[in-house]
Design an enzyme around this catalytic site. Structure first.
Site, PDB file in Angstrom:
ATOM      1  N   ASN A  99     -30.490 -13.954  44.079  1.00  0.00           N
ATOM      2  CA  ASN A  99     -30.539 -14.051  45.407  1.00  0.00           C
ATOM      3  C   ASN A  99     -29.493 -15.107  46.014  1.00  0.00           C
ATOM      4  O   ASN A  99     -29.638 -16.267  45.839  1.00  0.00           O
ATOM      5  CB  ASN A  99     -32.001 -14.612  45.897  1.00  0.00           C
ATOM      6  CG  ASN A  99     -32.002 -14.766  47.356  1.00  0.00           C
ATOM      7  OD1 ASN A  99     -31.319 -14.252  48.062  1.00  0.00           O
ATOM      8  ND2 ASN A  99     -33.270 -15.251  47.721  1.00  0.00           N
ATOM      9  N   TRP A 100     -28.263 -14.525  46.476  1.00  0.00           N
ATOM     10  CA  TRP A 100     -27.290 -15.326  47.226  1.00  0.00           C
ATOM     11  C   TRP A 100     -27.696 -16.008  48.325  1.00  0.00           C
ATOM     12  O   TRP A 100     -26.884 -16.869  48.715  1.00  0.00           O
ATOM     13  CB  TRP A 100     -26.121 -14.431  47.192  1.00  0.00           C
ATOM     14  CG  TRP A 100     -25.351 -14.103  45.973  1.00  0.00           C
ATOM     15  CD1 TRP A 100     -25.819 -14.280  44.572  1.00  0.00           C
ATOM     16  CD2 TRP A 100     -24.012 -13.490  45.738  1.00  0.00           C
ATOM     17  NE1 TRP A 100     -24.976 -13.565  43.849  1.00  0.00           N
ATOM     18  CE2 TRP A 100     -23.816 -13.337  44.400  1.00  0.00           C
ATOM     19  CE3 TRP A 100     -23.018 -13.093  46.780  1.00  0.00           C
ATOM     20  CZ2 TRP A 100     -22.633 -12.850  43.973  1.00  0.00           C
ATOM     21  CZ3 TRP A 100     -21.906 -12.505  46.150  1.00  0.00           C
ATOM     22  CH2 TRP A 100     -21.557 -12.443  44.839  1.00  0.00           C
ATOM     23  N   HIS A 122     -39.816 -13.634  50.874  1.00  0.00           N
ATOM     24  CA  HIS A 122     -39.285 -15.064  50.485  1.00  0.00           C
ATOM     25  C   HIS A 122     -39.875 -15.997  51.319  1.00  0.00           C
ATOM     26  O   HIS A 122     -40.138 -16.027  52.755  1.00  0.00           O
ATOM     27  CB  HIS A 122     -37.916 -14.876  50.513  1.00  0.00           C
ATOM     28  CG  HIS A 122     -37.272 -15.854  49.823  1.00  0.00           C
ATOM     29  ND1 HIS A 122     -37.289 -17.583  50.049  1.00  0.00           N
ATOM     30  CD2 HIS A 122     -36.854 -16.103  48.362  1.00  0.00           C
ATOM     31  CE1 HIS A 122     -36.622 -17.903  49.120  1.00  0.00           C
ATOM     32  NE2 HIS A 122     -36.365 -17.318  47.911  1.00  0.00           N
ATOM     33  N   GLU A 181     -38.573 -18.643  52.347  1.00  0.00           N
ATOM     34  CA  GLU A 181     -37.754 -19.272  53.630  1.00  0.00           C
ATOM     35  C   GLU A 181     -37.911 -18.221  54.741  1.00  0.00           C
ATOM     36  O   GLU A 181     -37.871 -18.579  56.027  1.00  0.00           O
ATOM     37  CB  GLU A 181     -36.446 -19.114  53.007  1.00  0.00           C
ATOM     38  CG  GLU A 181     -36.315 -20.327  52.007  1.00  0.00           C
ATOM     39  CD  GLU A 181     -34.890 -19.969  51.075  1.00  0.00           C
ATOM     40  OE1 GLU A 181     -34.799 -20.950  50.447  1.00  0.00           O
ATOM     41  OE2 GLU A 181     -34.230 -19.101  51.254  1.00  0.00           O
ATOM     42  N   GLU A 203     -42.718 -17.131  43.104  1.00  0.00           N
ATOM     43  CA  GLU A 203     -41.836 -18.212  43.328  1.00  0.00           C
ATOM     44  C   GLU A 203     -42.845 -19.246  43.872  1.00  0.00           C
ATOM     45  O   GLU A 203     -43.084 -19.592  45.155  1.00  0.00           O
ATOM     46  CB  GLU A 203     -40.870 -17.905  44.353  1.00  0.00           C
ATOM     47  CG  GLU A 203     -39.875 -17.068  43.696  1.00  0.00           C
ATOM     48  CD  GLU A 203     -38.459 -17.039  44.387  1.00  0.00           C
ATOM     49  OE1 GLU A 203     -37.439 -17.257  43.991  1.00  0.00           O
ATOM     50  OE2 GLU A 203     -38.523 -16.859  45.731  1.00  0.00           O
ATOM     51  N   GLY A 246     -35.296 -24.326  44.461  1.00  0.00           N
ATOM     52  CA  GLY A 246     -34.160 -25.278  44.801  1.00  0.00           C
ATOM     53  C   GLY A 246     -34.366 -26.801  44.596  1.00  0.00           C
ATOM     54  O   GLY A 246     -33.397 -27.528  45.032  1.00  0.00           O
ATOM     55  N   SER A 284     -35.860 -22.496  40.597  1.00  0.00           N
ATOM     56  CA  SER A 284     -35.223 -23.396  39.650  1.00  0.00           C
ATOM     57  C   SER A 284     -34.794 -22.919  38.441  1.00  0.00           C
ATOM     58  O   SER A 284     -34.941 -23.533  37.203  1.00  0.00           O
ATOM     59  CB  SER A 284     -35.666 -24.815  39.559  1.00  0.00           C
ATOM     60  OG  SER A 284     -35.611 -25.351  40.730  1.00  0.00           O
ATOM     61  N   GLY A 327     -31.894 -18.000  42.342  1.00  0.00           N
ATOM     62  CA  GLY A 327     -31.158 -18.468  43.665  1.00  0.00           C
ATOM     63  C   GLY A 327     -29.776 -19.000  43.088  1.00  0.00           C
ATOM     64  O   GLY A 327     -28.853 -18.285  42.971  1.00  0.00           O
ATOM     65  N   GLY A 328     -29.618 -20.230  43.116  1.00  0.00           N
ATOM     66  CA  GLY A 328     -28.381 -20.688  43.180  1.00  0.00           C
ATOM     67  C   GLY A 328     -27.502 -20.446  41.890  1.00  0.00           C
ATOM     68  O   GLY A 328     -26.281 -20.476  42.075  1.00  0.00           O
TER      69      GLY A 328
END
Length: 244
Positions: free
Chosen positions: A8-9, A92, A94, A162, A168, A206, A227-228
């Site tokens: 997921n960018w 998600h 967010e 998640e 993150g 993470s 994610g990252g």
């Protein structure tokens, strides 16, 4: 069950970032898992072109509940399929927090995605306070029941666990905590019907190359939503290789 590793960018990535997809293709080859990259809407078409004839599938990060209508700035599921998307992340945390999306809203989006031919990756997870209060299983179960609409099955549905407090932050639940939630999700999916028995349940929060193997070894963990660490091909490929 074949694992799924999805990247997921989020709101990162410009045209120059597409080089990471080219690099990922070279690093993964014939991977032992299904690979999905979910870039921003602006990169979907070019990302699909870069991923063509490879094991990398392209997904999006959201869609509207309607096929089409007067909703300025929104993107329908059909609009995602048109440039080449095959998956879409829905619900998600967010989106749930910053866009006030409810479980009911997520369910309507999942239906729209299925109608358009997309596989929906529904995200569920508890906050830190909910876990501290011993309500993690209860919260995730309630999200699951209300976010999965009728007609969703293993052919068009993925459930990503998640925990909100791990996204993150660098914090990761213990393997026992992950297994507990994933097992409860598996049980609830089986209660929802035979056609959901084989829905994949990746873990997200993470995930890195350094901890992926341990996470993938947990019971009922069918991959990862990353994610990252998915933004750089070398790190993402390390996670993918751990899914073998």
């Amino acid at each position: 069950m074949r694992k799924l590793v999805a990247g997921n960018w989020k709101m990162y990535g410009l045209a120059s970032s597409l080089a990471e997809i080219e690099a990922l293709k070279g690093l993964t080859g014939e991977a032992a898992c299904d690979i999905v990259v979910c870039p921003p809407f602006t990169l979907l078409e070019k990302a699909a072109e870069r991923a063509k004839d490879s094991t990398v599938a392209i997904g999006a990060q959201d869609c509207h509940r309607q096929i089409s209508d007067a909703y300025t700035g929104d993107v329908s599921a059909e609009m995602l399929v048109d440039p080449g998307a095959r998956f879409v992340i829905l619900g998600h945390s967010e989106r749930r927090v910053f866009h006030h999306e409810t479980d009911a809203m997520v369910a309507t989006k999942v239906t729209a995605a299925r109608t358009a031919g997309l596989t929906a990756i529904i995200c569920v997870g508890e906050t830190r306070s909910e876990r501290g209060d011993g309500k993690a299983i209860e919260v995730v179960g309630a999200q699951l029941r209300a976010s999965v609409p009728a007609g969703a099955s293993s052919s068009n549905l993925v459930i990503a666990y998640e925990p909100v407090w791990a996204i993150g932050t660098g914090l990761v639940p213990t393997i026992e905590q992950i297994e507990e939630i994933h097992s409860s999700i598996r049980q609830r999916l089986e209660e929802l019907g035979e056609d959901r028995r084989n829905v994949r349940i990746p873990y997200g929060g993470s995930v890195k190359a350094s901890n992926a193997a341990a996470i993938f070894g947990a019971e009922n963990v069918d991959g990862a939503l990353v994610g990252g660490a998915s933004l750089k091909a070398t790190e993402f490929a390390g996670i993918i290789s751990a899914a073998a």
